[in-house]
Design a protein around this motif. Sequence first.
Motif, PDB file in Angstrom:
ATOM      1  N   GLY A   1       0.824  -1.210   0.000  1.00 61.47           N
ATOM      2  CA  GLY A   1       0.000   0.000   0.000  1.00 61.47           C
ATOM      3  C   GLY A   1       0.857   1.259   0.000  1.00 61.47           C
ATOM      4  O   GLY A   1       0.543   2.239  -0.697  1.00 61.47           O
TER       5      GLY A   1
ATOM      6  N   GLY B   1      -4.055   3.289  -2.166  1.00 59.39           N
ATOM      7  CA  GLY B   1      -3.082   2.562  -1.339  1.00 59.39           C
ATOM      8  C   GLY B   1      -3.757   1.769  -0.231  1.00 59.39           C
ATOM      9  O   GLY B   1      -3.381   0.633   0.063  1.00 59.39           O
ATOM     10  N   THR B   2      -4.776   2.368   0.376  1.00 58.89           N
ATOM     11  CA  THR B   2      -5.523   1.685   1.436  1.00 58.89           C
ATOM     12  C   THR B   2      -6.283   0.499   0.861  1.00 58.89           C
ATOM     13  O   THR B   2      -6.257  -0.611   1.431  1.00 58.89           O
ATOM     14  CB  THR B   2      -6.496   2.662   2.122  1.00 58.89           C
ATOM     15  OG1 THR B   2      -5.755   3.775   2.627  1.00 58.89           O
ATOM     16  CG2 THR B   2      -7.236   2.003   3.270  1.00 58.89           C
TER      17      THR B   2
ATOM     18  N   THR C   1      -5.553  -1.201  -1.830  1.00 57.31           N
ATOM     19  CA  THR C   1      -4.550  -2.213  -2.190  1.00 57.31           C
ATOM     20  C   THR C   1      -4.127  -3.013  -0.963  1.00 57.31           C
ATOM     21  O   THR C   1      -4.039  -4.244  -1.013  1.00 57.31           O
ATOM     22  CB  THR C   1      -3.325  -1.544  -2.842  1.00 57.31           C
ATOM     23  OG1 THR C   1      -3.757  -0.842  -4.010  1.00 57.31           O
ATOM     24  CG2 THR C   1      -2.266  -2.561  -3.204  1.00 57.31           C
ATOM     25  N   THR C   2      -3.870  -2.321   0.141  1.00 59.66           N
ATOM     26  CA  THR C   2      -3.453  -2.981   1.378  1.00 59.66           C
ATOM     27  C   THR C   2      -4.476  -4.022   1.817  1.00 59.66           C
ATOM     28  O   THR C   2      -4.133  -5.186   2.061  1.00 59.66           O
ATOM     29  CB  THR C   2      -3.254  -1.944   2.501  1.00 59.66           C
ATOM     30  OG1 THR C   2      -2.228  -1.029   2.112  1.00 59.66           O
ATOM     31  CG2 THR C   2      -2.892  -2.603   3.819  1.00 59.66           C
TER      32      THR C   2
END
Length: 175
Positions: free
Chosen positions: A84, A114-115, A117-118
């Motif tokens: 992320g 990014g969040t 994806t994490t």
Amino acid sequence: MYLKGYHIIGFIFTVILGTLLHFTYQLSGNNIIVGYFSAINESTWEHLKLLITPVIIFSIFEYFIYGKNINNFILLKALTMLLGMFVIVASFYTYTGILGNNYLPLDIGTFILGTFTTYYFSYRFIQKRFLYNKNINYIGLFIIAFVIFCMIYFTTNPPKIKLFLDPQTNTYGVQ
């Protein structure tokens, strides 16, 4: 609750807490302890804390709810957090390189991406038993400890590279 539900809640938690962490340093009267875990300026590095801190907090919660029964839980949380972070940095510098400037809606979009994806890859990796090994969590603990160390150290001792440069003040770290 199902695994997917925890990841959806984690995503929402991280977006909300991460957004709040953008303001907590100033609201605390510039308390350095608060600054270790929230953004102290507008540099890309400081904005990574908006992902890192909530992900670690929610991962601790998840660990005690269901993660302690998953052999690779800590490693997967560490790796997906790094993923992320990479997505945030790569997407931010890609779009600003193309457009020549940063824009708040796109900045927010990189954080949300990014969040997402994490938590998406955390869900998929846990579901697929990726790197499933009982003793591999020590690597994850090391990664998380190293990231926390970097968050704290680079708050007051940032390298003089663009990742740590506050584009609004042209300064690095705590001022």
